[in-house]
Design a protein around this motif. Structure first.
Motif, PDB file in Angstrom:
ATOM      1  N   GLY A  16      -1.059  -7.113  15.553  1.00  0.00           N
ATOM      2  CA  GLY A  16      -0.192  -5.942  14.813  1.00  0.00           C
ATOM      3  C   GLY A  16       0.604  -5.303  15.809  1.00  0.00           C
ATOM      4  O   GLY A  16       1.234  -4.113  15.469  1.00  0.00           O
ATOM      5  N   GLU A  17       0.735  -5.723  16.979  1.00  0.00           N
ATOM      6  CA  GLU A  17       1.638  -5.020  18.139  1.00  0.00           C
ATOM      7  C   GLU A  17       3.148  -5.075  17.748  1.00  0.00           C
ATOM      8  O   GLU A  17       3.311  -6.234  17.335  1.00  0.00           O
ATOM      9  N   SER A  18       4.013  -4.298  18.397  1.00  0.00           N
ATOM     10  CA  SER A  18       5.405  -4.565  18.420  1.00  0.00           C
ATOM     11  C   SER A  18       5.615  -4.538  20.017  1.00  0.00           C
ATOM     12  O   SER A  18       5.387  -3.359  20.633  1.00  0.00           O
ATOM     13  N   GLU A  47      15.296  -1.169  10.523  1.00  0.00           N
ATOM     14  CA  GLU A  47      14.338  -0.449   9.801  1.00  0.00           C
ATOM     15  C   GLU A  47      13.380  -1.628   9.145  1.00  0.00           C
ATOM     16  O   GLU A  47      12.080  -1.431   8.700  1.00  0.00           O
ATOM     17  N   LYS A  84      10.657  -2.475  11.636  1.00  0.00           N
ATOM     18  CA  LYS A  84       9.824  -1.491  11.707  1.00  0.00           C
ATOM     19  C   LYS A  84       8.891  -1.406  10.580  1.00  0.00           C
ATOM     20  O   LYS A  84       7.680  -1.368  10.811  1.00  0.00           O
ATOM     21  N   SER A  85       9.371  -1.797   9.433  1.00  0.00           N
ATOM     22  CA  SER A  85       8.444  -1.637   8.333  1.00  0.00           C
ATOM     23  C   SER A  85       7.426  -2.777   8.280  1.00  0.00           C
ATOM     24  O   SER A  85       6.291  -2.720   7.842  1.00  0.00           O
ATOM     25  N   ASN A 103       6.262  -4.443  10.838  1.00  0.00           N
ATOM     26  CA  ASN A 103       5.182  -4.103  11.806  1.00  0.00           C
ATOM     27  C   ASN A 103       4.429  -3.169  11.194  1.00  0.00           C
ATOM     28  O   ASN A 103       3.078  -3.253  11.564  1.00  0.00           O
ATOM     29  N   GLU A 104       4.902  -2.097  10.587  1.00  0.00           N
ATOM     30  CA  GLU A 104       3.825  -1.036  10.226  1.00  0.00           C
ATOM     31  C   GLU A 104       2.977  -1.605   8.918  1.00  0.00           C
ATOM     32  O   GLU A 104       2.053  -1.275   8.770  1.00  0.00           O
ATOM     33  N   GLN A 105       3.545  -2.759   8.169  1.00  0.00           N
ATOM     34  CA  GLN A 105       2.503  -3.485   7.463  1.00  0.00           C
ATOM     35  C   GLN A 105       1.706  -4.451   8.005  1.00  0.00           C
ATOM     36  O   GLN A 105       0.976  -5.091   7.183  1.00  0.00           O
ATOM     37  N   ARG A 162       6.246  -0.658  21.007  1.00  0.00           N
ATOM     38  CA  ARG A 162       4.904   0.182  21.685  1.00  0.00           C
ATOM     39  C   ARG A 162       4.846  -0.220  23.027  1.00  0.00           C
ATOM     40  O   ARG A 162       4.879   0.542  23.958  1.00  0.00           O
TER      41      ARG A 162
END
Ligand code: ADP
Ligand code: MG
Length: 310
Positions: A27-29, A173, A176-177, A179-181, A200
């Motif tokens: 789940g990390e970026s 974008e 980013k999204s 990763n957020e998912q 992060r």
């Protein structure tokens, strides 16, 4: 998700990866930042099992890369630095091709290709040939290709080099999204703003080694001096540099090409006027000066004495 332990790689007798160790959690970026030639693409190729590694080990979800190639390959989606698409085929057909390569059935591939085209914002261009696309659009389809089999780990190698700003923003974008998912992302770049925006945790790579890694906060704490005064002078006099280094409030002085000097300092205003005074007393003419908040670029400079983009 990924552990790389003391991995090395040589081409002929040239050791280009000199023992790299890193961990990326689910789940990390994770950002891999480094100048051209640092070894980023080589490291990624080894993680993806495209070239063999020497020494150490690479595990993806506990599976050894190399030994369990089929399983590890399925977990990863890679967007290579060089675009890998068939120019005379349509965007859709390219995606279907990659879906098949990853074992999707015809029907599943079609459904997924639709979703992926939506995701990269190119639904309207699905039937057009890749050779008619701009560089940025090709990149976006290439990202789509890496997403066809819904990988757990997305690895992107400099995906925004040489493309238009609109595609660049779209890519940032999208990443980013994703990763957020919940998708784990490794993002490689020599653009520190992108890595700073998306990631992060960050590792800074240079000459085949990780020279710093941690969260943005960890890295910021390693910076000597919060502000950098950049000055351009007519001549760099050694005595002037020595006196600068000895000055109150100055933490580090780096002499750059073309008579540029970076002065890393604790406090701002007093030090700036002291630097100007010292220059005029030393008969050094200042052509230009600029204040800059310290960032990853400054950290790289502090650690290596070179700029990320040289
Ligand atoms: P980066 O992606 O950070 O720009 P690379 O991994 O592409 O760096 O390259 C790291 C170093 O390894 C460079 O010095 C490059 O010339 C060398 N290198 C990369 N691939 C090969 C290869 N196939 N054969 C010989 N040298 C290579
Ligand atoms: Mg590269």
């Amino acid at each position: 998700m990924l552990t790389v332990t003391d991995v090395k790689k040589s081409f002929q007798s040239n050791e280009v990866i000199k023992g790299v160790t890193l961990t990326v959690k689910k789940g990390e970026s994770f950002g891999l930042l480094g100048p051209n030639g640092a070894g980023k693409s080589t490291l990624i190729s080894m993680i993806c099992g495209l070239i063999p590694y020497e020494g150490g080990e690479i595990l993806i979800n506990g599976k050894l890369v190399g030994k369990h190639h089929k399983e590890t390959k399925q977990m990863i989606g890679v967007v290579p630095q060089d675009i890998a698409l068939y120019p005379t085929m349509s965007a859709l057909d390219n995606l279907l091709f990659w879906g098949k390569m990853y074992g999707l059935s015809g029907k599943a591939a079609k459904t997924r290709a639709k979703e992926v085209l939506e995701l990269v914002g190119l639904t309207g261009r699905a039937k057009e040939r890749i050779e008619t696309f701009s560089g940025g659009m090709k990149r976006r389809i290439n990202i789509g290709a890496a997403l066809m089999h819904e990988p757990q780990l997305l690895i992107m190698d400099e995906p925004t080099v040489g493309i238009d700003p609109q595609s660049r923003n779209h890519i940032l974008e999208t990443v980013k999204s994703l990763n957020e998912q919940g998708m784990t992302v490794i993002y490689t770049s020599h653009y520190m703003e992108e890595v700073e925006y998306l990631c992060r945790r960050i590792a800074i790579m240079d000459e085949g080694k990780l020279i710093a890694s941690g969260t943005k906060k960890d890295l910021a704490n390693r910076l000597a001096g919060g502000t950098v005064l950049k000055i351009a002078v007519d001549t760099v006099r050694p005595q002037f540099i020595e006196q600068l280094k000895a000055m109150d409030g100055v933490e580090k002085v780096i002499v750059l090409p073309e008579n540029e000097i970076d002065v890393h300092m604790e406090s701002k205003m007093e030090t700036v006027s002291d630097v100007i005074l010292l220059a005029s007393r030393s008969s050094v003419a200042i052509h230009n000066m600029q204040l800059q908040e310290a960032n990853l670029e400054t950290l790289f400079l502090q650690l290596t004495g070179r700029s990320l983009r040289e």
